[in-house]
Design a protein around this motif. Structure first.
Motif, PDB file in Angstrom:
ATOM      1  N   UNK A  34      35.143  11.562  38.680  1.00 59.86           N
ATOM      2  CA  UNK A  34      35.034  11.570  40.322  1.00 59.86           C
ATOM      3  C   UNK A  34      35.836  10.086  40.392  1.00 59.86           C
ATOM      4  N   UNK A  35      36.322   9.384  39.682  1.00 56.59           N
ATOM      5  CA  UNK A  35      37.320   8.203  39.964  1.00 56.59           C
ATOM      6  C   UNK A  35      38.457   8.377  40.379  1.00 56.59           C
ATOM      7  N   UNK A  36      38.839   8.366  41.674  1.00 59.76           N
ATOM      8  CA  UNK A  36      39.830   8.862  42.155  1.00 59.76           C
ATOM      9  C   UNK A  36      41.209   7.998  41.736  1.00 59.76           C
ATOM     10  N   UNK A  37      42.191   8.706  41.475  1.00 62.05           N
ATOM     11  CA  UNK A  37      43.285   7.910  41.070  1.00 62.05           C
ATOM     12  C   UNK A  37      44.395   7.950  42.009  1.00 62.05           C
ATOM     13  N   UNK A  38      45.114   6.769  42.535  1.00 62.46           N
ATOM     14  CA  UNK A  38      46.168   7.023  43.369  1.00 62.46           C
ATOM     15  C   UNK A  38      45.862   7.509  45.096  1.00 62.46           C
ATOM     16  N   UNK A  39      44.576   7.314  45.329  1.00 65.59           N
ATOM     17  CA  UNK A  39      43.983   7.628  46.643  1.00 65.59           C
ATOM     18  C   UNK A  39      43.838   6.532  47.217  1.00 65.59           C
ATOM     19  N   UNK A  40      44.453   6.222  48.441  1.00 65.22           N
ATOM     20  CA  UNK A  40      44.389   4.824  49.056  1.00 65.22           C
ATOM     21  C   UNK A  40      42.797   4.859  49.731  1.00 65.22           C
ATOM     22  N   UNK A  41      41.982   6.174  49.966  1.00 62.53           N
ATOM     23  CA  UNK A  41      40.777   5.963  50.554  1.00 62.53           C
ATOM     24  C   UNK A  41      39.817   5.315  49.560  1.00 62.53           C
ATOM     25  N   UNK A  42      40.361   5.062  48.289  1.00 63.77           N
ATOM     26  CA  UNK A  42      39.406   4.233  47.191  1.00 63.77           C
ATOM     27  C   UNK A  42      40.254   3.270  46.582  1.00 63.77           C
ATOM     28  N   UNK A  43      40.499   2.153  47.408  1.00 61.85           N
ATOM     29  CA  UNK A  43      41.238   1.020  46.888  1.00 61.85           C
ATOM     30  C   UNK A  43      40.645   0.325  45.423  1.00 61.85           C
TER      31      UNK A  43
END
Length: 106
Positions: A34-43
């Motif tokens: 679930x850890x988002x990579x390269x998603x600006x919504x999850x800095x």
């Protein structure tokens, strides 16, 4: 093994936090997919190093809790959801103390 998260105070790992499901726990995990990579919504979660260590302090915890709350809707029931709830509990504890969360990758 994936990413494990530990709560540290003065360089030492803390143990036996109250588990949201009852009992106690000393680390969080099982939410790697679930850890988002390269998603600006999850800095914050997006900067977690899957192979090394990432340290987050008390000033990061408000944003981290917001990111975890968003991920909870994506989590499968069971270990993934429990892992995120443990991470959230650790973040709440860290936000009120002078501690840090340490994300430890493979």
């Amino acid at each position: 093994m994936g990413i494990q998260v530990e709560l540290h105070s003065a360089g030492q790992r803390l143990e036996a936090l109250p588990d949201p499901d009852g009992g106690s726990f000393d680390a969080a995990g099982d939410f790697d997919r679930l850890i988002p990579r390269d998603d600006p919504a999850f800095p914050l979660l997006g900067q977690v190093d899957p192979y090394g260590e990432t340290h987050l302090g008390p000033t990061d915890m408000g944003s981290l809790i917001t990111e975890v709350d968003r991920l909870l809707s994506r989590a499968k029931p069971g270990p993934e959801y429990r892992g995120l709830m443990r991470l959230r509990t650790m973040a709440i504890h860290c936000s009120t103390e002078q501690q840090q969360l340490v994300f430890i990758g493979d």
